[in-house]
Design a protein around this motif. Structure first.
Motif, PDB file in Angstrom:
ATOM      1  N   PRO A  28       0.819  -1.225   0.000  1.00 56.41           N
ATOM      2  CA  PRO A  28       0.000   0.000   0.000  1.00 56.41           C
ATOM      3  C   PRO A  28       0.856   1.280   0.000  1.00 56.41           C
ATOM      4  O   PRO A  28       0.465   2.281  -0.602  1.00 56.41           O
ATOM      5  CB  PRO A  28      -0.823  -0.132   1.290  1.00 56.41           C
ATOM      6  CG  PRO A  28      -0.963  -1.614   1.475  1.00 56.41           C
ATOM      7  CD  PRO A  28       0.381  -2.170   1.048  1.00 56.41           C
ATOM      8  N   ASP A  29       2.017   1.240   0.647  1.00 58.48           N
ATOM      9  CA  ASP A  29       2.898   2.407   0.586  1.00 58.48           C
ATOM     10  C   ASP A  29       3.592   2.511  -0.762  1.00 58.48           C
ATOM     11  O   ASP A  29       3.797   3.604  -1.291  1.00 58.48           O
ATOM     12  CB  ASP A  29       3.951   2.354   1.703  1.00 58.48           C
ATOM     13  CG  ASP A  29       3.386   2.832   3.038  1.00 58.48           C
ATOM     14  OD1 ASP A  29       2.333   3.494   3.029  1.00 58.48           O
ATOM     15  OD2 ASP A  29       4.001   2.533   4.068  1.00 58.48           O
ATOM     16  N   GLN A  30       3.961   1.379  -1.334  1.00 55.64           N
ATOM     17  CA  GLN A  30       4.600   1.403  -2.654  1.00 55.64           C
ATOM     18  C   GLN A  30       3.621   1.934  -3.696  1.00 55.64           C
ATOM     19  O   GLN A  30       4.000   2.666  -4.597  1.00 55.64           O
ATOM     20  CB  GLN A  30       5.039  -0.006  -3.074  1.00 55.64           C
ATOM     21  CG  GLN A  30       5.750  -0.749  -1.984  1.00 55.64           C
ATOM     22  CD  GLN A  30       7.252  -0.700  -2.140  1.00 55.64           C
ATOM     23  OE1 GLN A  30       7.800   0.248  -2.692  1.00 55.64           O
ATOM     24  NE2 GLN A  30       7.907  -1.706  -1.665  1.00 55.64           N
TER      25      GLN A  30
ATOM     26  N   LEU B 123      -6.077   6.530   1.701  1.00 58.04           N
ATOM     27  CA  LEU B 123      -6.714   5.341   2.284  1.00 58.04           C
ATOM     28  C   LEU B 123      -6.053   4.895   3.580  1.00 58.04           C
ATOM     29  O   LEU B 123      -6.475   3.940   4.215  1.00 58.04           O
ATOM     30  CB  LEU B 123      -6.684   4.181   1.278  1.00 58.04           C
ATOM     31  CG  LEU B 123      -7.386   4.440  -0.053  1.00 58.04           C
ATOM     32  CD1 LEU B 123      -7.159   3.275  -1.012  1.00 58.04           C
ATOM     33  CD2 LEU B 123      -8.878   4.660   0.153  1.00 58.04           C
ATOM     34  N   HIS B 124      -4.978   5.585   3.993  1.00 51.77           N
ATOM     35  CA  HIS B 124      -4.161   5.091   5.112  1.00 51.77           C
ATOM     36  C   HIS B 124      -4.476   5.752   6.451  1.00 51.77           C
ATOM     37  O   HIS B 124      -3.856   5.425   7.443  1.00 51.77           O
ATOM     38  CB  HIS B 124      -2.671   5.309   4.808  1.00 51.77           C
ATOM     39  CG  HIS B 124      -2.200   4.572   3.600  1.00 51.77           C
ATOM     40  ND1 HIS B 124      -1.190   3.640   3.645  1.00 51.77           N
ATOM     41  CD2 HIS B 124      -2.621   4.597   2.320  1.00 51.77           C
ATOM     42  CE1 HIS B 124      -0.991   3.141   2.431  1.00 51.77           C
ATOM     43  NE2 HIS B 124      -1.844   3.720   1.612  1.00 51.77           N
ATOM     44  N   PHE B 125      -5.363   6.699   6.452  1.00 49.46           N
ATOM     45  CA  PHE B 125      -5.599   7.470   7.685  1.00 49.46           C
ATOM     46  C   PHE B 125      -7.022   7.994   7.711  1.00 49.46           C
ATOM     47  O   PHE B 125      -7.751   7.926   6.704  1.00 49.46           O
ATOM     48  CB  PHE B 125      -4.633   8.663   7.748  1.00 49.46           C
ATOM     49  CG  PHE B 125      -4.826   9.637   6.613  1.00 49.46           C
ATOM     50  CD1 PHE B 125      -5.716  10.693   6.734  1.00 49.46           C
ATOM     51  CD2 PHE B 125      -4.151   9.479   5.404  1.00 49.46           C
ATOM     52  CE1 PHE B 125      -5.919  11.584   5.680  1.00 49.46           C
ATOM     53  CE2 PHE B 125      -4.352  10.367   4.347  1.00 49.46           C
ATOM     54  CZ  PHE B 125      -5.236  11.419   4.492  1.00 49.46           C
TER      55      PHE B 125
ATOM     56  N   ALA C 245      -3.231  -6.135   6.649  1.00 45.16           N
ATOM     57  CA  ALA C 245      -2.314  -5.953   7.781  1.00 45.16           C
ATOM     58  C   ALA C 245      -1.767  -4.531   7.780  1.00 45.16           C
ATOM     59  O   ALA C 245      -1.722  -3.863   8.820  1.00 45.16           O
ATOM     60  CB  ALA C 245      -1.179  -6.969   7.712  1.00 45.16           C
ATOM     61  N   HIS C 246      -1.377  -4.056   6.606  1.00 40.82           N
ATOM     62  CA  HIS C 246      -0.820  -2.703   6.517  1.00 40.82           C
ATOM     63  C   HIS C 246      -1.790  -1.660   7.099  1.00 40.82           C
ATOM     64  O   HIS C 246      -1.431  -0.847   7.945  1.00 40.82           O
ATOM     65  CB  HIS C 246      -0.510  -2.352   5.055  1.00 40.82           C
ATOM     66  CG  HIS C 246       0.041  -0.966   4.897  1.00 40.82           C
ATOM     67  ND1 HIS C 246       1.373  -0.728   4.682  1.00 40.82           N
ATOM     68  CD2 HIS C 246      -0.551   0.260   4.960  1.00 40.82           C
ATOM     69  CE1 HIS C 246       1.577   0.579   4.617  1.00 40.82           C
ATOM     70  NE2 HIS C 246       0.420   1.207   4.760  1.00 40.82           N
ATOM     71  N   TYR C 247      -3.029  -1.719   6.635  1.00 40.31           N
ATOM     72  CA  TYR C 247      -3.990  -0.699   7.076  1.00 40.31           C
ATOM     73  C   TYR C 247      -4.356  -0.876   8.550  1.00 40.31           C
ATOM     74  O   TYR C 247      -4.557   0.109   9.268  1.00 40.31           O
ATOM     75  CB  TYR C 247      -5.249  -0.730   6.207  1.00 40.31           C
ATOM     76  CG  TYR C 247      -4.988  -0.454   4.740  1.00 40.31           C
ATOM     77  CD1 TYR C 247      -4.514   0.784   4.310  1.00 40.31           C
ATOM     78  CD2 TYR C 247      -5.213  -1.433   3.776  1.00 40.31           C
ATOM     79  CE1 TYR C 247      -4.279   1.037   2.971  1.00 40.31           C
ATOM     80  CE2 TYR C 247      -4.978  -1.193   2.430  1.00 40.31           C
ATOM     81  CZ  TYR C 247      -4.504   0.045   2.030  1.00 40.31           C
ATOM     82  OH  TYR C 247      -4.274   0.286   0.702  1.00 40.31           O
TER      83      TYR C 247
ATOM     84  N   GLU D  89      -2.381  -1.911  10.804  1.00 44.09           N
ATOM     85  CA  GLU D  89      -1.229  -1.370  11.526  1.00 44.09           C
ATOM     86  C   GLU D  89      -1.251   0.165  11.524  1.00 44.09           C
ATOM     87  O   GLU D  89      -1.038   0.805  12.562  1.00 44.09           O
ATOM     88  CB  GLU D  89       0.062  -1.927  10.912  1.00 44.09           C
ATOM     89  CG  GLU D  89       0.264  -3.415  11.210  1.00 44.09           C
ATOM     90  CD  GLU D  89       1.062  -4.174  10.159  1.00 44.09           C
ATOM     91  OE1 GLU D  89       1.107  -5.418  10.250  1.00 44.09           O
ATOM     92  OE2 GLU D  89       1.626  -3.548   9.245  1.00 44.09           O
ATOM     93  N   ASP D  90      -1.527   0.747  10.362  1.00 42.85           N
ATOM     94  CA  ASP D  90      -1.659   2.214  10.293  1.00 42.85           C
ATOM     95  C   ASP D  90      -2.698   2.714  11.298  1.00 42.85           C
ATOM     96  O   ASP D  90      -2.558   3.781  11.895  1.00 42.85           O
ATOM     97  CB  ASP D  90      -2.093   2.663   8.888  1.00 42.85           C
ATOM     98  CG  ASP D  90      -0.932   2.708   7.904  1.00 42.85           C
ATOM     99  OD1 ASP D  90       0.221   2.488   8.322  1.00 42.85           O
ATOM    100  OD2 ASP D  90      -1.175   2.968   6.704  1.00 42.85           O
ATOM    101  N   ASN D  91      -3.741   1.929  11.456  1.00 42.40           N
ATOM    102  CA  ASN D  91      -4.842   2.266  12.352  1.00 42.40           C
ATOM    103  C   ASN D  91      -4.361   2.535  13.783  1.00 42.40           C
ATOM    104  O   ASN D  91      -4.950   3.314  14.516  1.00 42.40           O
ATOM    105  CB  ASN D  91      -5.836   1.092  12.340  1.00 42.40           C
ATOM    106  CG  ASN D  91      -7.227   1.435  12.868  1.00 42.40           C
ATOM    107  OD1 ASN D  91      -8.052   0.561  13.060  1.00 42.40           O
ATOM    108  ND2 ASN D  91      -7.519   2.695  13.091  1.00 42.40           N
TER     109      ASN D  91
HETATM  110 ZN   LIG Z   1       0.127   3.267   5.283  1.00 44.90          ZN
END
Ligand SMILES: [Zn+2]
Length: 372
Positions: free
Chosen positions: A96-98, A119-121, A205-207, A209-211
């Motif tokens: 998602p960051d890439q 979409l990350h925050f 998992a990525h999102y 974790e960002d959460n």
């Molecule tokens: Zn992120």
């Protein structure tokens, strides 16, 4: 390969890298890899995990092995902005960051109609019904009530707030669907090849974790309000919370890393996910709400770490050029009822993120296999 000449290629690489670095709203790649692999390893080690799920995790957790190896990875591995020598779930959790930096980063992600970076925050303040409260305040008075938050991403207030809860719900659904149709991982003759549970588990998992990173819940995502209104010398505290300890360009902060690891391991044993609901959207909102409460600790720690005086509302002095990491990570204040240092907060939030990933993956497995 089309012949662009070296200069164009280098430009492309630099622009891509800048795209990734630009909106640094994410745990660093190294942290995502670490948290995601540990979630997989803990589920594999847990006898309550269904045997078939353990098998799937085992084959998907390529490049991960056990906590001893993760400790070495944490202490010594440099990752930077490209996930070198990482494969499987750990790799997919960096995607998602890439995506933000790749050419697709400027395209909209459907059905949301916003770019990947949105979409990350979720900037909670922007979801408050009263526009006068759409800023961050150290006394947390601009945090909205859960009932203020509309569950429709077409609502005007979501336009700039960032759509994390909807994206988590979306990735969860995609992971469940992949299990339903038996697409566990990339395999020959399966097209599109990268439409599978391993991929969506990594994204999810990525999102998740960002959460758990408090800066992902606020408009003040670099704690700039603690450096005085519009201060052009205000540093990137978001990066300090994440990469300074884990994967810094110029210093390893080895003593702090050695101090952090046992805190993190202890939190992994201690933390219970307090979220009651299994609804991925509602759970995301609750995690944002709770994580938000750590923002005054971060902001005040940043004032200490950059040697500012005064109060959060009226800081005095100028930030020093390089963060005083000891003063920053050891700054202590109450979060809710409990007093903690920034280092302890980070250990807590990262351990909580691991637990969230374990729980939501497990739930997706059960739903995808008709057990729920
Ligand atoms: Zn992120």
């Amino acid at each position: 390969m089309i012949h662009f000449g070296n200069r164009f290629l280098w430009m492309l690489i630099v622009v891509t890298a800048m795209g990734i670095a630009e909106d640094c709203r994410a745990w660093g790649l190294k942290e995502h890899i670490l948290m995601t692999r540990i979630a997989a390893e803990r589920l594999i080690a847990d006898p309550a995990t269904p045997a078939a799920m353990r098998e799937w995790l085992q084959s998907s957790n390529r490049s991960g092995s056990d906590m001893a190896a993760e400790k070495q990875f944490f202490l010594h591995q440099r990752i930077g902005i490209f996930p070198r020598a990482v494969d499987g779930l750990g790799f997919w959790s960096t995607m998602p960051d890439q995506d933000k930096g790749a050419a697709g980063g400027r395209q909209t992600v459907e059905p949301f109609g916003v770019t990947e970076s949105q979409l990350h925050f979720t900037d909670l303040e922007l979801l408050g019904a009263d526009a006068a409260t759409h800023t961050y305040r150290d006394d947390l008075s601009h945090k909205p009530k859960p009932s203020d938050i509309p569950r429709d991403f077409r609502n005007e207030r979501w336009k700039h707030a960032g759509m994390l809860p909807f994206r988590i719900e979306d990735c969860y659904g995609k992971m469940v669907q992949a299990f339903r149709v038996g697409r566990l991982a990339d395999k020959d003759g399966q097209y599109p090849r990268d439409e599978h549970a391993e991929r969506w588990a990594g994204y999810l998992a990525h999102y998740l974790e960002d959460n758990c990173q408090p800066h992902h819940a606020t408009v003040d995502f670099m704690s700039r309000s603690y450096f005085g209104k519009g201060n052009p010398r205000s540093p990137n505290v978001h990066n300090n919370v994440e990469s300074t300890l884990m994967d810094d360009e110029t210093e390893d902060h080895m003593a702090l890393r050695e101090e952090f690891w046992p805190l993190f391991v202890a939190e992994l044993d201690r933390v219970k996910d307090p979220i009651e609901t299994n609804d991925p959207w509602a759970a995301t909102i609750e995690v944002l709400m709770k994580s938000y409460d750590a923002l005054p600790l971060i902001g005040r720690a940043a004032m200490a770490g950059y040697h500012l005086g005064g109060t959060p509302e009226a800081p005095t002095g100028h930030p020093i050029d390089v963060l005083d990491a000891d003063a920053f990570f050891h700054f202590k204040v109450k979060v809710g009822e409990q007093e903690m240092t920034l280092l302890e907060m980070k250990a807590h939030q990262m351990a909580w993120a691991v637990k969230r990933v374990e729980r939501v993956w497990r739930q997706a497995w059960e739903e995808g296999h008709g057990e729920k």
